[in-house]
Every structure is written in C-alpha cells, then in structure tokens.
Scaffold this motif. Sequence first.
Motif, PDB file in Angstrom:
ATOM      1  N   GLU A 142      14.299 -26.235  65.631  1.00 20.48           N
ATOM      2  CA  GLU A 142      13.016 -26.637  65.051  1.00 20.48           C
ATOM      3  C   GLU A 142      12.723 -28.110  65.317  1.00 20.48           C
ATOM      4  O   GLU A 142      11.560 -28.512  65.422  1.00 20.48           O
ATOM      5  CB  GLU A 142      13.017 -26.381  63.543  1.00 20.48           C
ATOM      6  CG  GLU A 142      13.014 -24.901  63.161  1.00 20.48           C
ATOM      7  CD  GLU A 142      13.299 -24.695  61.685  1.00 20.48           C
ATOM      8  OE1 GLU A 142      13.398 -25.706  60.949  1.00 20.48           O
ATOM      9  OE2 GLU A 142      13.427 -23.532  61.260  1.00 20.48           O
ATOM     10  N   ALA A 143      13.783 -28.915  65.427  1.00 20.71           N
ATOM     11  CA  ALA A 143      13.612 -30.353  65.672  1.00 20.71           C
ATOM     12  C   ALA A 143      13.395 -30.665  67.154  1.00 20.71           C
ATOM     13  O   ALA A 143      13.222 -31.832  67.520  1.00 20.71           O
ATOM     14  CB  ALA A 143      14.827 -31.113  65.163  1.00 20.71           C
ATOM     15  N   CYS A 150      25.834 -34.862  75.363  1.00 24.61           N
ATOM     16  CA  CYS A 150      24.931 -34.509  74.276  1.00 24.61           C
ATOM     17  C   CYS A 150      24.359 -35.787  73.695  1.00 24.61           C
ATOM     18  O   CYS A 150      24.840 -36.885  73.983  1.00 24.61           O
ATOM     19  CB  CYS A 150      25.656 -33.692  73.209  1.00 24.61           C
ATOM     20  SG  CYS A 150      26.943 -34.612  72.345  1.00 24.61           S
ATOM     21  N   ASP A 151      23.333 -35.644  72.857  1.00 28.87           N
ATOM     22  CA  ASP A 151      22.690 -36.818  72.262  1.00 28.87           C
ATOM     23  C   ASP A 151      23.314 -37.227  70.935  1.00 28.87           C
ATOM     24  O   ASP A 151      23.132 -38.360  70.487  1.00 28.87           O
ATOM     25  CB  ASP A 151      21.207 -36.541  72.035  1.00 28.87           C
ATOM     26  CG  ASP A 151      20.443 -36.364  73.344  1.00 28.87           C
ATOM     27  OD1 ASP A 151      20.882 -36.923  74.363  1.00 28.87           O
ATOM     28  OD2 ASP A 151      19.421 -35.659  73.338  1.00 28.87           O
ATOM     29  N   GLY A 152      24.017 -36.293  70.291  1.00 32.00           N
ATOM     30  CA  GLY A 152      24.629 -36.599  69.001  1.00 32.00           C
ATOM     31  C   GLY A 152      25.496 -35.447  68.547  1.00 32.00           C
ATOM     32  O   GLY A 152      25.440 -34.347  69.108  1.00 32.00           O
ATOM     33  N   VAL A 153      26.297 -35.710  67.512  1.00 34.09           N
ATOM     34  CA  VAL A 153      27.270 -34.723  67.040  1.00 34.09           C
ATOM     35  C   VAL A 153      27.235 -34.652  65.526  1.00 34.09           C
ATOM     36  O   VAL A 153      27.170 -35.678  64.832  1.00 34.09           O
ATOM     37  CB  VAL A 153      28.698 -35.094  67.498  1.00 34.09           C
ATOM     38  CG1 VAL A 153      29.726 -34.198  66.828  1.00 34.09           C
ATOM     39  CG2 VAL A 153      28.830 -34.978  69.005  1.00 34.09           C
ATOM     40  N   ILE A 154      27.297 -33.424  65.007  1.00 31.28           N
ATOM     41  CA  ILE A 154      27.522 -33.155  63.586  1.00 31.28           C
ATOM     42  C   ILE A 154      28.920 -32.552  63.491  1.00 31.28           C
ATOM     43  O   ILE A 154      29.183 -31.532  64.131  1.00 31.28           O
ATOM     44  CB  ILE A 154      26.485 -32.181  63.026  1.00 31.28           C
ATOM     45  CG1 ILE A 154      25.066 -32.774  63.143  1.00 31.28           C
ATOM     46  CG2 ILE A 154      26.800 -31.816  61.578  1.00 31.28           C
ATOM     47  CD1 ILE A 154      23.959 -31.780  62.853  1.00 31.28           C
ATOM     48  N   VAL A 184      26.364 -39.987  65.189  1.00 31.85           N
ATOM     49  CA  VAL A 184      27.295 -39.011  64.627  1.00 31.85           C
ATOM     50  C   VAL A 184      26.948 -38.838  63.151  1.00 31.85           C
ATOM     51  O   VAL A 184      26.695 -39.821  62.453  1.00 31.85           O
ATOM     52  CB  VAL A 184      28.760 -39.471  64.742  1.00 31.85           C
ATOM     53  CG1 VAL A 184      29.684 -38.454  64.078  1.00 31.85           C
ATOM     54  CG2 VAL A 184      29.162 -39.679  66.196  1.00 31.85           C
ATOM     55  N   VAL A 185      26.953 -37.592  62.679  1.00 30.63           N
ATOM     56  CA  VAL A 185      26.858 -37.305  61.249  1.00 30.63           C
ATOM     57  C   VAL A 185      28.114 -36.531  60.862  1.00 30.63           C
ATOM     58  O   VAL A 185      28.440 -35.516  61.481  1.00 30.63           O
ATOM     59  CB  VAL A 185      25.600 -36.499  60.889  1.00 30.63           C
ATOM     60  CG1 VAL A 185      25.660 -36.016  59.443  1.00 30.63           C
ATOM     61  CG2 VAL A 185      24.346 -37.348  61.093  1.00 30.63           C
ATOM     62  N   LEU A 186      28.817 -37.014  59.844  1.00 30.76           N
ATOM     63  CA  LEU A 186      30.044 -36.376  59.394  1.00 30.76           C
ATOM     64  C   LEU A 186      29.764 -35.419  58.240  1.00 30.76           C
ATOM     65  O   LEU A 186      28.804 -35.593  57.489  1.00 30.76           O
ATOM     66  CB  LEU A 186      31.047 -37.442  58.940  1.00 30.76           C
ATOM     67  CG  LEU A 186      31.455 -38.483  59.982  1.00 30.76           C
ATOM     68  CD1 LEU A 186      32.450 -39.475  59.386  1.00 30.76           C
ATOM     69  CD2 LEU A 186      32.045 -37.821  61.225  1.00 30.76           C
ATOM     70  N   LEU A 187      30.630 -34.431  58.112  1.00 29.02           N
ATOM     71  CA  LEU A 187      30.564 -33.471  57.011  1.00 29.02           C
ATOM     72  C   LEU A 187      31.760 -33.691  56.096  1.00 29.02           C
ATOM     73  O   LEU A 187      32.908 -33.681  56.562  1.00 29.02           O
ATOM     74  CB  LEU A 187      30.575 -32.041  57.543  1.00 29.02           C
ATOM     75  CG  LEU A 187      29.447 -31.683  58.516  1.00 29.02           C
ATOM     76  CD1 LEU A 187      29.687 -30.302  59.110  1.00 29.02           C
ATOM     77  CD2 LEU A 187      28.086 -31.740  57.828  1.00 29.02           C
ATOM     78  N   ASP A 188      31.492 -33.925  54.825  1.00 28.84           N
ATOM     79  CA  ASP A 188      32.549 -34.061  53.821  1.00 28.84           C
ATOM     80  C   ASP A 188      33.560 -35.146  54.157  1.00 28.84           C
ATOM     81  O   ASP A 188      34.768 -34.969  54.007  1.00 28.84           O
ATOM     82  CB  ASP A 188      33.264 -32.717  53.610  1.00 28.84           C
ATOM     83  CG  ASP A 188      32.480 -31.806  52.683  1.00 28.84           C
ATOM     84  OD1 ASP A 188      31.771 -32.338  51.806  1.00 28.84           O
ATOM     85  OD2 ASP A 188      32.564 -30.588  52.837  1.00 28.84           O
ATOM     86  N   GLU A 189      33.077 -36.298  54.608  1.00 32.84           N
ATOM     87  CA  GLU A 189      33.944 -37.454  54.802  1.00 32.84           C
ATOM     88  C   GLU A 189      33.699 -38.379  53.622  1.00 32.84           C
ATOM     89  O   GLU A 189      32.631 -38.965  53.480  1.00 32.84           O
ATOM     90  CB  GLU A 189      33.621 -38.156  56.124  1.00 32.84           C
ATOM     91  CG  GLU A 189      34.763 -38.983  56.692  1.00 32.84           C
ATOM     92  CD  GLU A 189      35.068 -40.227  55.859  1.00 32.84           C
ATOM     93  OE1 GLU A 189      36.259 -40.512  55.617  1.00 32.84           O
ATOM     94  OE2 GLU A 189      34.116 -40.914  55.437  1.00 32.84           O
ATOM     95  N   ALA A 190      34.717 -38.509  52.757  1.00 33.12           N
ATOM     96  CA  ALA A 190      34.492 -39.129  51.446  1.00 33.12           C
ATOM     97  C   ALA A 190      35.052 -40.536  51.338  1.00 33.12           C
ATOM     98  O   ALA A 190      35.497 -40.962  50.273  1.00 33.12           O
ATOM     99  CB  ALA A 190      35.089 -38.249  50.355  1.00 33.12           C
ATOM    100  N   HIS A 191      35.064 -41.298  52.406  1.00 35.19           N
ATOM    101  CA  HIS A 191      35.508 -42.687  52.357  1.00 35.19           C
ATOM    102  C   HIS A 191      34.697 -43.433  51.300  1.00 35.19           C
ATOM    103  O   HIS A 191      33.509 -43.165  51.110  1.00 35.19           O
ATOM    104  CB  HIS A 191      35.317 -43.332  53.733  1.00 35.19           C
ATOM    105  CG  HIS A 191      36.035 -44.636  53.911  1.00 35.19           C
ATOM    106  ND1 HIS A 191      35.515 -45.833  53.463  1.00 35.19           N
ATOM    107  CD2 HIS A 191      37.234 -44.928  54.467  1.00 35.19           C
ATOM    108  CE1 HIS A 191      36.352 -46.803  53.750  1.00 35.19           C
ATOM    109  NE2 HIS A 191      37.409 -46.281  54.357  1.00 35.19           N
ATOM    110  N   ALA A 192      35.361 -44.371  50.602  1.00 33.73           N
ATOM    111  CA  ALA A 192      34.700 -45.070  49.493  1.00 33.73           C
ATOM    112  C   ALA A 192      33.365 -45.674  49.909  1.00 33.73           C
ATOM    113  O   ALA A 192      32.381 -45.621  49.164  1.00 33.73           O
ATOM    114  CB  ALA A 192      35.627 -46.151  48.954  1.00 33.73           C
ATOM    115  N   VAL A 226      20.833 -32.835  60.188  1.00 35.59           N
ATOM    116  CA  VAL A 226      20.027 -32.923  61.407  1.00 35.59           C
ATOM    117  C   VAL A 226      19.009 -34.056  61.305  1.00 35.59           C
ATOM    118  O   VAL A 226      18.814 -34.818  62.272  1.00 35.59           O
ATOM    119  CB  VAL A 226      19.323 -31.581  61.688  1.00 35.59           C
ATOM    120  CG1 VAL A 226      18.333 -31.722  62.851  1.00 35.59           C
ATOM    121  CG2 VAL A 226      20.354 -30.504  62.008  1.00 35.59           C
ATOM    122  N   ASN A 227      18.366 -34.207  60.162  1.00 35.04           N
ATOM    123  CA  ASN A 227      17.371 -35.277  60.010  1.00 35.04           C
ATOM    124  C   ASN A 227      18.002 -36.657  60.165  1.00 35.04           C
ATOM    125  O   ASN A 227      17.416 -37.540  60.810  1.00 35.04           O
ATOM    126  CB  ASN A 227      16.672 -35.170  58.658  1.00 35.04           C
ATOM    127  CG  ASN A 227      15.720 -33.999  58.577  1.00 35.04           C
ATOM    128  OD1 ASN A 227      15.333 -33.429  59.596  1.00 35.04           O
ATOM    129  ND2 ASN A 227      15.342 -33.611  57.367  1.00 35.04           N
TER     130      ASN A 227
END
Length: 341
Positions: free
Chosen positions: A88-89, A117-121, A141-149, A309-310
């Motif tokens: 969709e994007a 590629c242009d970016g990674v999730i 880059v967008v991370l999933l569940d990376e909980a660094h302070a 994605v956004n």
Amino acid sequence: MVTFKDVAKEAGVSPATVSYALRGGEHVSKHTMDKVVAAAQKLGYVANPSARSLRRGRTNVIDIVVHELDVPYFYSRLSDVASDVIREAGYQAVVLKTGMDTDNVSAAVSSISNQYCDGVILNPSGLPAQEIKRLSVNRPVVLLDEAHAKPVLDTVMTPNEEGVTAATRHMIERGCRNLLFVGGGRAELDSYAEGSRDTGPARTHAFRQTLLDAGLPCDDARLIPAGWWTDPGLDAAHHIVDSGISFDGVVCATDSIALGLIRGFADRGVHVPDDALVIGFDGISVGRWTVPSISTVEVDMADLARKAVNMLVSRIEGTYDGEPRRQTAGFRLLERESTRR
C-alpha cells in the motif's frame, strides 16, 4: 537484450537523448522524441526497472526479517500483514527467515548498505542494536521488540506488560487462584530487575506483579521456563502434571505455547477448560480453530505493521530525520473456550 546504445544508434542520437526521451521527453524536441520511440518499438526495447532503481539509489524493496515462518508462529502473521501495508505504501516486500541466527540477521542488515533493499524491519534476535546500526551504515532500519533503555533505532514494541497484565486479570476474574506462567522463570525476573525490558522479562514480570497486586501467591515454582513454541508447551504440560504442582489456570507467554500445553495436558488426563483454564498471547489465527479455541491477547497486527512501515518509509523518503522513536502496538483480549467453564 536491446540496450540504450542500440536504440541510440538506430535513432541517430546519443544514449543520453534516448534516456531523456524515454523518461517523458524532458529537454527533447517532438521530432527527436518520435524518432527515439520509433527506434525503441522497432528494436523491441524494454526498460529495465531494476537498473533504473539502482541509478536512483532506490530499489523500492523493504525486507521483513523474522525468526520463523511456521504456521503457529507470531511472525508469519506479521509478515502477511506487513507485506500488504508495504505494498500500500508503494514498495515491494521481501520476507527473510533468520532462524534466530545472529549471522543471518547481520547478513540481512548488510543488504541495506549493499543496496539490495531500501530498508529493513527486523527482530534483532540477540544482535545488539548498536551493532545493527553499524552494519546498516545509518540506512533505514526499524526494530521489533528491542527494549534498550534509550532507543538506538526506530522500534515498535508488542504490548508485553500491558497484554500479560490483562490476561492475568482475566484469569483472576474467571475464578483462578492458583495460576502458573509458562514461558519465563527466575532468570527472566532477574533480568527485568537489572533493567531489561525485553519481551520475555517484561511478560514474566507482568504476570508476577499482577498476582502480587491481587494478593495471590507467586513463588518461583509458579514460573515455568519454556521455549516459545508448541513442543516446549507440550513438555511443560507434562512437567506440570508429573510434578504435582497445584494449579487451576495457566497464562502462556505465547499462543504457540498454549497450543502445545493443551495437547500435553490432554496426554495426562487434564482437560481444558473443565480442569484448568488456559490463555495465550499473540492472537495467531489457528487459535480460533482448536478444540477448545484459545483465549488470547491479540496483538493489533495491522497497527504494529503500519507503525513499523510508516517509520521506515519516513526515513527512506527523508520526511523524518530526527531522534529514534519507540511506539507500542495496540491489543485486545479475546475470550474463547479455553477460559470458559
């Protein structure tokens, strides 16, 4: 394959003129445009979109990098939903499986710097966020569940503490007073106490704290460490029954654990929900079709995917260049047969 040079030679113009003409005619007269188009049609020239993308420095491809793609697993749903959101994007999605191998994660991140590629999730799978940032050479880059302070890169979190708190309260409201948690133990509590807000420690802590807040017991024996898949859930059920632990309900760290747990209880003559209640976490689709169907904390996957994605697209297209952001996906509690007596 017919090239720009072939078309230029046929039309009697330069390759640069062919490029201008086939991009829409900018800086090219109508007479020259007609010659170039006629030559291209005569030779059967077809534009190469991949080459064009590389010249622009963009591929219009976004990689989704996940642990596993087995049917019961959380990330198969994420990949499915995120692929639609990415399309969709205006981008194409490529899904990669790491098997929780940090070498595979490193290779996936390096694909951005190599312009595949242009970016990674992705889920870091144990690779430090600083290392991911280094490997990406500051590309999106967008991370999933990376909980660094303090966020190192843009991150989307699943509602770990909020979701398990809601699940545990639901079990208490259904009359459970001897609850167990499968999917985390003392090690996860110690990690939380040391400041970790990673998924396992956060969910384990939320269960224990909710019980304590309700005045219910929660010693270490009520916390059962287990991998977050179906087989460990089955093994945990056998262990629980064989060890004689008193329980009337189980909160599972994932739906996959709940699937195996219910099967393992049946092996030992314990029937859900008649003998004990069970609730999972994630909202995987297969939980609707099991017998009993599985109550769960359903992560709003569309919300999670859109947030990821956004954030990524805003970095790719240069509409945001600020500090790393952290957002949390929504959820809802779905009561099904596994928590109805």
